[in-house]
Structure formats: C-alpha cells, structure tokens
Design a protein around this motif. Structure first.
Motif, PDB file in Angstrom:
ATOM      1  N   ARG A  13       0.602  -0.930  -0.227  1.00  0.00           N
ATOM      2  CA  ARG A  13      -0.105  -0.433  -0.467  1.00  0.00           C
ATOM      3  C   ARG A  13       0.886   1.081  -0.282  1.00  0.00           C
ATOM      4  NH1 ARG A  13      -0.630   3.783   3.649  1.00  0.00           N
ATOM      5  NH2 ARG A  13       0.622   2.752   4.708  1.00  0.00           N
ATOM      6  N   GLN A  72       1.056   3.917  -3.010  1.00  0.00           N
ATOM      7  CA  GLN A  72       0.679   5.113  -3.085  1.00  0.00           C
ATOM      8  C   GLN A  72       1.409   6.709  -3.694  1.00  0.00           C
ATOM      9  OE1 GLN A  72      -1.694   6.094   0.928  1.00  0.00           O
ATOM     10  NE2 GLN A  72      -0.841   8.100   0.814  1.00  0.00           N
ATOM     11  N   TYR A  80      -4.765   1.570  -9.313  1.00  0.00           N
ATOM     12  CA  TYR A  80      -4.967   1.903  -7.334  1.00  0.00           C
ATOM     13  C   TYR A  80      -5.518   3.397  -7.006  1.00  0.00           C
ATOM     14  CZ  TYR A  80      -2.188   2.621  -2.732  1.00  0.00           C
ATOM     15  OH  TYR A  80      -2.829   3.252  -1.694  1.00  0.00           O
ATOM     16  N   ARG A 116      -8.269   4.342  -4.485  1.00  0.00           N
ATOM     17  CA  ARG A 116      -7.433   4.340  -2.946  1.00  0.00           C
ATOM     18  C   ARG A 116      -7.555   5.953  -3.240  1.00  0.00           C
ATOM     19  NH1 ARG A 116      -6.369  -0.953  -0.093  1.00  0.00           N
ATOM     20  NH2 ARG A 116      -5.836   1.289   1.449  1.00  0.00           N
ATOM     21  N   GLN A 117      -6.950   6.750  -3.819  1.00  0.00           N
ATOM     22  CA  GLN A 117      -7.355   8.546  -3.999  1.00  0.00           C
ATOM     23  C   GLN A 117      -7.637   8.860  -3.577  1.00  0.00           C
ATOM     24  OE1 GLN A 117      -4.390   8.792  -2.135  1.00  0.00           O
ATOM     25  NE2 GLN A 117      -3.556   6.616  -1.813  1.00  0.00           N
TER      26      GLN A 117
END
Length: 593
Positions: free
Chosen positions: A346, A350, A562, A566-567
């Motif tokens: 993760r 990121q 991702y 996730r963002q």
C-alpha cells in the motif's frame, strides 16, 4: 548511500503516448520525435546519475560557508556546475538570439526533473538564474537584454530574485527597500533582503540580482513597487566586468534542508541599480519570474518523491522480515522481503501512483506554457494560470507526504542519515513554503483564479473532463468502471465545491477562504485522475496493438487503478469539509487559542 535512476522510459511514455507531442501543432514540437527526445533525456540522465546525485549527500553534509564575504559551495559543486554549463544544459529553452538552444519548455521541464531529483540544492543555482533570465527577457530593454542575457543563458553569470524583507514576506506592499533616482538614469538601492537563494556563491563570475524597491514619492502598497537589475559586479559599456557594487551577503541561513544551496541575507548599501520596465510596475515583471518558479517548485516536490520512492522500493525488495501470510516467498531464507506484506505494498503503491500522475500533470502544464508562448494560445495561457497554484500547492504537499511514506518504508533505517531518506524529507519540506506558502496558493486559487474572466478557465477545465469521458465511454466496461466513473464522480465533487463558493462566498467570504485549502487538494486529485485516465487509455491502446513491452503497460494500468480506487475518494472528504463553511474554523476569538 542513496541512489537515483532517471525514469526516462516513463518520461518518453508521457511525451509520446499521452501528450502525443508531435501532433499538437505547437511550434517546435514537430521536432520532438522519440529519437530526439530519447537522446536528450539519456544524456541528461547520465549527468544526473553520474555527477549530480553523488554530490547530493556531500552538499547536505558540508553545506555552504561564508568566508570574507564570499560563499563557498560544497566540495565538487563548482566542477559539476562547469559540466552542466559545458553541456549547454542551462540554455535548453532559452532564446537563440542570446545563445540559447530554443527548445520547448517541456524538454527543459523533463531535464529539470532529473536534475532536481538527483540534487535539488545544486539545481536551484541554475534554476534561479533561468527565472531571472525570463523576467529580463520579458520586461527588460534591448540594451539590458544584450548586456545581461548571453552570460545568464550560459550561466557564466548567475541570477536571483529579491522580494522578502525581515518584516514582510507575502505582503509585498510592506517593502521598505529604497531606490533613489540618479542624474545618469540609474538608481541607488538601499535595504535588506532575506532568504535569497543563490544570493552569493563561488560558481559564477557575476550575479545579477533582481530587486524589488520603492522609488520615493511613488504610490503606497504594491502599486508603488519597481523592479531593478542590481549586478554584484558592475558591467562596463564593452561588456567587461568593472567595479564591485555596494552590496554584500550579510549571512547564511541555517536551514532544515537544501544545505547545498546558499540562502543569503543580502544587504544593499546604495548599490547601483537599473530599472526594469516602467516605474511602479515591478510586481508584474517580478511575477513573470514567480510564476515559472512556482511551477518549478511543484516539480521539485514530486522529484524528491521520485528519488525517495526509488530508494524505498530498493529497500523493500532486499529487506528480509516476517513471512508472507499466504505462504513463504523466500523459503530458503530466514524471512521474506518486506515487499510481500500488504501494508508495505500500500505504501509503495501510494508513492508510485502519485509520482507518475504528478509527472504527467506537470508535463501537461509545461505543454500549456509552450502553447501560450509559442502559439499565442490564450486559452492555454488561462488554463495554466488556473492550474499553477494547484501544481505548486498540491504536488508539494503530496510530494512531501510521499517522501515521508518512503522514509516509513525503511523503518528505523529511514530515520538515519546513512540511507538518505531523511535528507529527501528535509529537502522536500521547503517546497511547501517558498515561492508562496501553500496556504497562499490556495487563497490565490479560490480568491483570484476561479473568478478570472468570468470563470472561463475553470469552465473550460470541466468541459475538458466531460469531453474526455464522453469520447471514451462505453468502449470497455473495465475502463469505464476503473477510470471514467471515479473521474466523473470527482469532477462532480469539484463542481459542487465551486457552486458552494458561489452561493455562500459572497455573503461571507470566509465561507470560501476557509475551504480554499481543501479545494486545492480536491482540484489536484481531479487533475491527477484525469492524467491517470489519459495514461490508462494510452496503455490500453498500446496493449491492443501488441506492444512488445506489455509488462510496462500492464503495470501502468494497475498503478492507475490503485490511484482511482484508493486516492480519488478523497475528493468526497474535501467537499464535505468545504460545505461545513467558516463557522467551525472561525469559532474561536484570537485570545481563545
């Protein structure tokens, strides 16, 4: 010791498969074929990795020294600066009339990323000179251009910008430095400036300071400020160097980071200066330099994140600790590498997803600057004006955050100097402060940029996103779900935030200003989401045509998924904060804190 590898393959992908530079119609871009850009980037990469990066920890450890009025730069800096000059790297996008190569700003941006990631403090010396060159090129007289620009293009002479004084920073209307007119048309500059990057050093023959000062009798506030060329050494009529001017470095700041760059207190004691442009019009001229500097600082933010990520990734692949919960991946060793663990993944995802999105965003911004300057594209000019505070503010906030994530990947090793991550964290931290703190960037975005020209730029941005979604929808179910739907939702959050400001900001401006920082970040996520959607489209097209390096494009798609999953949901959080208004922010009186 940390290492750095220039990401030239990813740069080529952005240039030729995402931005499709040769098809833009921007003058000079038709020469940017893949072979040419690869040659430039590969040579720059050799210099960045082989010369500049090894000096980064040296500059951090040694710092600069002030000796008898002269600033001594760290060991190896002067020889490296000679190599940069000899290679013509300081002149890439400068005007050929003054010895420049005339390449697009976009190419200078790509090279600048590599140099900044390799050694941010070092690259600032030529970066400040380039900004001063731009201000004189845009606003100076023909005689001033002929006198100063050729030597600044080659970086035989350096350049600076002198704004801040001990009693004022952002509020330039409080400036006290005086400029007394002389009979020969020159001025005598008296005052003190602080935090002047590259204000004095031993790598150039002369330094051309651009100084904001007041002519007596002029208007109060920013309307009474003029801009002056104040050379460290006066230049004779024949171009040779003459007498030393009445200015000096009064001290060096002891800083958290960028130790290899000299941050000076500059004292002007009746120094000879020459006005740039018209009297009392200095702010406009200086902001030519400031706007470029803000884009460059945004680049610094993600460049430090890039080098930090590279070193975190290398550590995560090598460091053995614990076992994969789904089964041992290194059964012959005492433990598995930490990259097998979901939380480390993760962390790395990121970092990777931010850096690659930020690169595409910044390169797009550079192409808008080229369109504005080379093509006279007013819409591109308006768009980059709108995006500049987002590039500076969002990318430096997230860039610093990413260096901290990289440091965290190393655990205790990240807290020691040996591994270099703590330097990247310290160096990245200044990017959130200088060239206008990020709070100021958000106020500029919401208080000025959104409403400029009746909001045409922000409406054009929304139309751009909407058109992209419409043109690419319903071609692939996975692409719609993974990229277009998150982008559409985030764009609606951004529009809702703008609508809130319109409906509530007029009756109470604090309702808008208290949400400005969240708006800047909301806008930043939408911009990176747009970039990831464009990169994903390019990757899908490459895979469809049977590209030989399928792994690169599959990795690009996975990284983009991702970010979108996730963002991008952070936009809803930022909108929720914005819509709470000013009441909770302004609830306490000053004495209650």
């Amino acid at each position: 010791m940390p290492s750095y590898t220039a990401p030239t393959k990813d740069m080529q992908f952005v240039l030729h498969e995402v931005l499709n530079v040769t098809e833009t119609g921007i003058p000079g871009y038709d020469d940017l074929d893949p072979g040419f850009t690869a040659a430039v980037l590969d040579e720059a990469a050799k210099l960045a990795t082989g010369v500049l990066a090894p000096l980064n920890p040296v500059g951090d450890a040694e710092g600069c020294r002030l000796e008898n009025g002269v600033v001594r730069t760290p060991t190896g800096f002067r020889a490296a600066f000679d190599k940069v000059r000899e290679g013509g790297w300081t002149a890439l996008d400068c005007d050929p009339e003054f010895g420049g190569q005339g390449l697009p700003y976009l190419i200078s941006t790509a090279v600048g990323e590599m140099f900044s990631a390799a050694n941010m403090a070092f690259n600032m010396y030529q970066g400040l000179t380039h900004g001063a060159y731009n201000a004189i090129h845009a606003h100076g007289s023909d005689a001033q251009k002929a006198t100063y620009l050729p030597k600044m293009v080659s970086c035989e002479w350096g350049g600076t910008m002198n704004l801040t004084e001990p009693h004022c920073g952002t509020d330039l209307g409080l400036i006290r430095t005086r400029a007394e007119p002389q009979a020969d048309g020159s001025y005598r500059i008296t005052g003190q400036k602080i935090w002047i990057s590259a204000g004095e050093h031993d790598m150039v023959e002369n330094i051309i300071h651009l100084v904001l000062a007041r002519i007596p009798g002029g208007p109060e506030g920013v309307k009474g400020i003029s801009l002056f060329i104040v050379p460290k050494i006066l230049v004779n009529d024949d171009g040779s160097l003459g007498e030393r001017n009445s200015l000096s470095c009064g001290g060096l700041e002891q800083k958290m980071g960028i130790h290899g760059n000299a941050t000076c207190v500059m004292n002007y004691d009746g120094a000879v200066g020459y006005i740039v442009g018209e009297e009392h019009k200095g702010i406009r001229a200086m902001f030519t330099m400031m706007n470029e500097a803000r884009l460059g600082v945004g680049l610094q933010g993600y460049a430090q994140a890039e080098v930090a990520y590279q070193n975190a990734l290398g550590f995560a692949r090598d460091r053995l600790q614990g076992r994969d919960v789904t089964g041992a991946r290194n059964p012959d060793g005492p433990a598995d590498p930490i990259i097998v663990h979901p939380d480390v993944r993760r962390n790395l995802m990121q970092q990777k997803s931010f850096v690659e999105g930020a690169r595409a965003f910044t390169f797009w911004g550079a192409s808008l600057i080229d369109a504005a300057h080379r093509k006279g594209d007013a819409e591109a000019e308006a768009m980059i004006s709108l995006l500049t505070p987002v590039i500076k503010g969002f990318l430096t906030d997230k860039g610093f955050e990413t260096t901290v994530l990289a440091q965290q990947t190393l655990g205790g090793s990240g807290f020691t100097r040996e591994w270099g991550l703590e330097q990247f964290v310290r160096d990245a931290r200044i990017t959130m402060i200088y060239e206008g703190t990020n709070g100021i960037q958000s106020l500029d975005l919401v208080g000025r940029k959104l409403a400029q020209n009746g909001g045409k730029a922000i409406m054009a941005f929304f139309d751009m996103v909407k058109t992209f979604i419409q043109e690419n929808a319903r071609q692939d179910e996975d692409f719609d779900r993974d990229f277009l739907e998150p982008l559409k939702k985030a764009s609606k959050d951004l529009q809702a935030a703008g609508m809130y400001f319109m409906q509530n900001g007029m009756k109470n401006p604090n309702n808008a200003l208290s949400g400005s920082y969240d708006f800047m970040h909301l806008f930043g996520h939408v911009c990176l989401g747009l970039m990831w959607a464009r990169m994903a489209r390019a990757a899908r097209e490459a895979l469809a045509r049977g590209a030989s390096d399928a792994g690169f494009y599959e990795t690009k798609l996975a990284t983009g998924r991702y970010y979108m999953a996730r963002q991008m949901p952070a936009t809803a959080l930022h909108l929720a904060r914005i819509e709470t208004g000013a009441d909770t922010v302004m609830a306490l009186e000053a004495h209650q804190f």
